[in-house]
Design a protein around this motif. Structure first.
Motif, PDB file in Angstrom:
ATOM      1  N   GLY A 108       0.793  -1.068   0.037  1.00  0.00           N
ATOM      2  CA  GLY A 108      -0.080   0.037   0.019  1.00  0.00           C
ATOM      3  C   GLY A 108       0.934   1.232  -0.028  1.00  0.00           C
ATOM      4  O   GLY A 108       0.545   2.146  -0.538  1.00  0.00           O
ATOM      5  N   THR A 109       2.201   1.150   0.699  1.00  0.00           N
ATOM      6  CA  THR A 109       2.760   2.357   0.559  1.00  0.00           C
ATOM      7  C   THR A 109       4.084   2.249  -0.303  1.00  0.00           C
ATOM      8  O   THR A 109       4.642   3.273  -0.795  1.00  0.00           O
ATOM      9  N   LYS A 110       4.613   1.036  -0.647  1.00  0.00           N
ATOM     10  CA  LYS A 110       5.816   0.912  -1.622  1.00  0.00           C
ATOM     11  C   LYS A 110       5.752  -0.191  -2.570  1.00  0.00           C
ATOM     12  O   LYS A 110       5.110  -1.337  -2.134  1.00  0.00           O
ATOM     13  N   LEU A 111       6.301   0.112  -3.694  1.00  0.00           N
ATOM     14  CA  LEU A 111       6.291  -0.962  -4.591  1.00  0.00           C
ATOM     15  C   LEU A 111       7.810  -1.455  -4.385  1.00  0.00           C
ATOM     16  O   LEU A 111       8.810  -0.900  -4.586  1.00  0.00           O
ATOM     17  N   ALA A 112       8.130  -2.761  -4.663  1.00  0.00           N
ATOM     18  CA  ALA A 112       9.549  -3.359  -4.583  1.00  0.00           C
ATOM     19  C   ALA A 112       9.386  -4.512  -5.688  1.00  0.00           C
ATOM     20  O   ALA A 112       8.630  -5.123  -6.034  1.00  0.00           O
TER      21      ALA A 112
ATOM     22  N   ALA B 253      -0.483   5.081  -4.157  1.00  0.00           N
ATOM     23  CA  ALA B 253      -2.001   4.308  -4.404  1.00  0.00           C
ATOM     24  C   ALA B 253      -2.724   5.197  -4.646  1.00  0.00           C
ATOM     25  O   ALA B 253      -3.792   4.792  -5.799  1.00  0.00           O
ATOM     26  N   HIS B 254      -3.056   6.442  -4.204  1.00  0.00           N
ATOM     27  CA  HIS B 254      -4.131   7.393  -4.800  1.00  0.00           C
ATOM     28  C   HIS B 254      -4.115   7.774  -6.172  1.00  0.00           C
ATOM     29  O   HIS B 254      -4.986   8.396  -6.761  1.00  0.00           O
ATOM     30  N   GLU B 255      -3.204   7.399  -6.941  1.00  0.00           N
ATOM     31  CA  GLU B 255      -3.104   7.781  -8.436  1.00  0.00           C
ATOM     32  C   GLU B 255      -3.893   6.792  -9.079  1.00  0.00           C
ATOM     33  O   GLU B 255      -4.033   6.977 -10.236  1.00  0.00           O
ATOM     34  N   GLY B 256      -4.225   5.698  -8.503  1.00  0.00           N
ATOM     35  CA  GLY B 256      -5.111   4.507  -8.999  1.00  0.00           C
ATOM     36  C   GLY B 256      -4.347   3.455 -10.007  1.00  0.00           C
ATOM     37  O   GLY B 256      -2.909   3.858 -10.071  1.00  0.00           O
TER      38      GLY B 256
ATOM     39  N   ARG C 149      -1.501   4.209 -13.538  1.00  0.00           N
ATOM     40  CA  ARG C 149      -0.471   4.731 -13.190  1.00  0.00           C
ATOM     41  C   ARG C 149       0.539   4.094 -12.264  1.00  0.00           C
ATOM     42  O   ARG C 149       1.735   4.037 -12.446  1.00  0.00           O
ATOM     43  N   VAL C 150       0.069   3.396 -11.277  1.00  0.00           N
ATOM     44  CA  VAL C 150       0.670   2.431 -10.485  1.00  0.00           C
ATOM     45  C   VAL C 150       1.270   1.439 -11.215  1.00  0.00           C
ATOM     46  O   VAL C 150       2.603   0.966 -11.089  1.00  0.00           O
ATOM     47  N   ILE C 151       0.773   0.868 -12.078  1.00  0.00           N
ATOM     48  CA  ILE C 151       1.238  -0.403 -12.804  1.00  0.00           C
ATOM     49  C   ILE C 151       2.108   0.135 -13.627  1.00  0.00           C
ATOM     50  O   ILE C 151       3.071  -0.393 -14.217  1.00  0.00           O
TER      51      ILE C 151
ATOM     52  N   GLY D 226      -9.206   1.770  -5.192  1.00  0.00           N
ATOM     53  CA  GLY D 226      -9.778   1.809  -6.704  1.00  0.00           C
ATOM     54  C   GLY D 226      -9.399   0.523  -7.511  1.00  0.00           C
ATOM     55  O   GLY D 226      -9.595   0.630  -8.959  1.00  0.00           O
ATOM     56  N   TRP D 227      -8.514  -0.268  -6.946  1.00  0.00           N
ATOM     57  CA  TRP D 227      -8.146  -1.585  -7.947  1.00  0.00           C
ATOM     58  C   TRP D 227      -9.250  -2.609  -7.843  1.00  0.00           C
ATOM     59  O   TRP D 227      -9.429  -3.476  -6.839  1.00  0.00           O
ATOM     60  N   VAL D 228     -10.156  -2.379  -8.559  1.00  0.00           N
ATOM     61  CA  VAL D 228     -11.308  -3.460  -8.584  1.00  0.00           C
ATOM     62  C   VAL D 228     -11.088  -4.182  -9.765  1.00  0.00           C
ATOM     63  O   VAL D 228     -11.126  -3.696 -11.159  1.00  0.00           O
TER      64      VAL D 228
END
Lengths: 335, 335
Positions: free
Chosen positions: B17-21, B41-44, B47-49, B96-98
């Motif tokens: 939820g806070t970092k990608l590794a 995560a708020h970017e949806g 953009r996260v992917i 928002g990740w549905v």
């Protein structure tokens, strides 16, 4: 019919605290013979095992199946026991049975392979192969009678754990600060919801001075039993209704736990308490499904066992077939 | 060294939820690279992917391992998700990740097979393959941090259940009439013993007017956190000691349940709470071992996880290796 040399039968042996049962069963589950004698457990293991061997010989004779058509014997017995070495440890319902090499004794007497497991695992295997769990890969079986036992089927196979003792679901606590249990734990399902402990909780309430129809029905607190509880429940006795409702909360919570942990396809409930029918299944289903997590409730059913009084012998047969590693279709083909 | 064409590396991806590794790891568990970026995560999801794909390319570049030496990618992510279809359902930590087809998106971008499981299952697989569970057939993993997650290894393989959701041990109730849980159940381990809920219970007691050092240490009730609890516990603050003791009873009961149900060889505890060290492990071992049944306590150990901050990436790598169905020794031999 079986051709010469094709073995299609298993001897199922059910060792209970009050009766011994044995029967010859075809590998498709159809029963050819079944015979019973009292256990007379107080006579000690040697005499009981001698009587058990006589019973096995009798039921094979009664079946008309020649011994060389019998693949193996399966045995279900109260635990603790070691399914791998075939040794009975010290079951509470068989006083004096300490470290009894039962499988060895039966194998020497009967001359066929013998496989042992505890009665709850045997019942789980029996329901999976012949009853309410047919075709289901992931299944948890619970039997609720004087005690509460469990058996876990995972990927279509019995899960035994590291030393053969997995599946003690009756000793899952749902009340960390609750009633003491015989097992040494606290708040176990069995400490509340076994037949023995439902009656004990009612008796304690009556002895503590609560008014209840139970006392009239049973005559005295120590005579409160399942029948008295059934009658008082039907009459709407408030104390009995309260104890029953609490029992349903406890069992429903336990089954929700089973669902959250195992994500099973089916939860099968057996044992004497299932005679309560919808009085049991309606609240348990409602509570378990409301407490378990959404995606897991979508795939699970909570159903009654189907084998009834046959579960002892059929479960024992399923133990042998499981251990041999066959399915019904793989033994005795080419008939 | 690997000869030409022998693939010996996996890309591990940890979505928090806070970092990608992400990191490149040899199949024996030795890490070649690891890189991190904030999740935002708020970017949806889109953009996260995109940022995650960039991160994967960066870490592969940093590793110096050519893409054609990378067998697959494994991904650990908060559930619920479907490990078979590779779709993220609606994790509470990723708003928002549905129904996001994450595996498909990553596979299209990276051109290698991608395997997904939830972060607790990934951690269980990681500890089993590379950490505290090496060589153990039957193991239950619990991670206790903001929430409580679990993973079940049976016969050396991850047990996923009927639709990929098994192992929700944090949502095993040990108090059928206890605290409401976010999951909809009552009395779940997580409702009492997650970091969030230990702090919440302390806060509720302080807000109800109980005197405690916690208030001085934290400044105000809503600032009570793990560090404040640690400090108050060391100072012997009675309220904090009482809440900690109750937490140990609850976790010890939950682990006794795990032992009675699974008869495992090892129970592995991970997550932030294990930083409490013997303040946690001593009482939990004592309580779990005294409450679980005798024959099952003889074979089980309760041990800390070993992978620490590496568990996210190494767990994801273990997901891929598990799904490919290899052990370390079966891939890339003939070097």
């Amino acid at each position: 019919m079986a051709g010469p040399g094709s073995k299609r039968y298993v001897l199922g042996i059910d060792i209970g605290g009050t009766k011994l049962a044995a029967g010859v069963v075809a590998i498709d589950g159809s029963q050819v013979s079944q015979d019973r004698v009292p256990t007379l457990a107080h006579e000690g293991p040697d005499r009981v095992i001698d009587r058990l061997i006589d019973l096995c010989r009798l039921t094979v004779e009664n079946s008309g199946v020649p011994w060389d058509q019998i693949i193996a014997a399966g045995v279900g017995c109260g635990g603790p026991l070691d399914p791998h070495t075939g040794v009975i440890k010290e079951p509470p319902n068989l006083p004096g049975w300490v470290d009894i090499p039962l499988v060895q004794r039966l194998h020497e007497a009967l001359g066929i392979p013998v496989y042992l497991d505890n009665d709850a695992n045997a019942a789980a295997l029996g329901e999976h192969r012949f009853g309410a769990g047919r075709g289901v890969d992931n299944l948890v079986y619970l039997t609720i009678s004087t005690g509460i036992g469990g058996g876990i089927i995972i990927g279509g196979r019995l899960y035994q754990g590291e030393n053969g003792n997995a599946g003690e679901i009756g000793h899952m606590s749902v009340a960390f600060d609750g009633r003491d249990c015989n097992c040494g734990g606290r708040g176990c399902l069995e400490a509340y919801a076994s037949g023995t402990n439902i009656a004990a909780r009612a008796r304690e309430a009556v002895e503590a001075g609560e008014r209840s129809l139970l006392l009239e029905i049973a005559g005295s607190p120590e005579l409160i039993n399942g029948e008295a509880i059934d009658a008082a429940l039907r009459a709407g006795d408030p104390l009995t209704v309260r104890i029953w409702d609490e029992t349903m909360e406890i069992l429903g919570t336990g089954i929700a736990n089973v669902i959250n942990i195992f994500n099973p396809k089916r939860v099968v409930l057996g044992g004497g308490i299932t005679n309560f029918g919808s009085t049991l299944f309606d609240p348990i289903r409602r509570i378990a499904m409301s407490r378990a997590m959404g995606p897991l409730t979508e795939v699970v059913e909570i159903v009654p066992a189907q084998l009834g009084g046959q579960v002892g012998v059929l479960g024992a047969v399923a133990v042998a077939l499981e251990r041999i590693g066959t399915t019904g279709s793989e033994v005795g083909v080419g008939v």
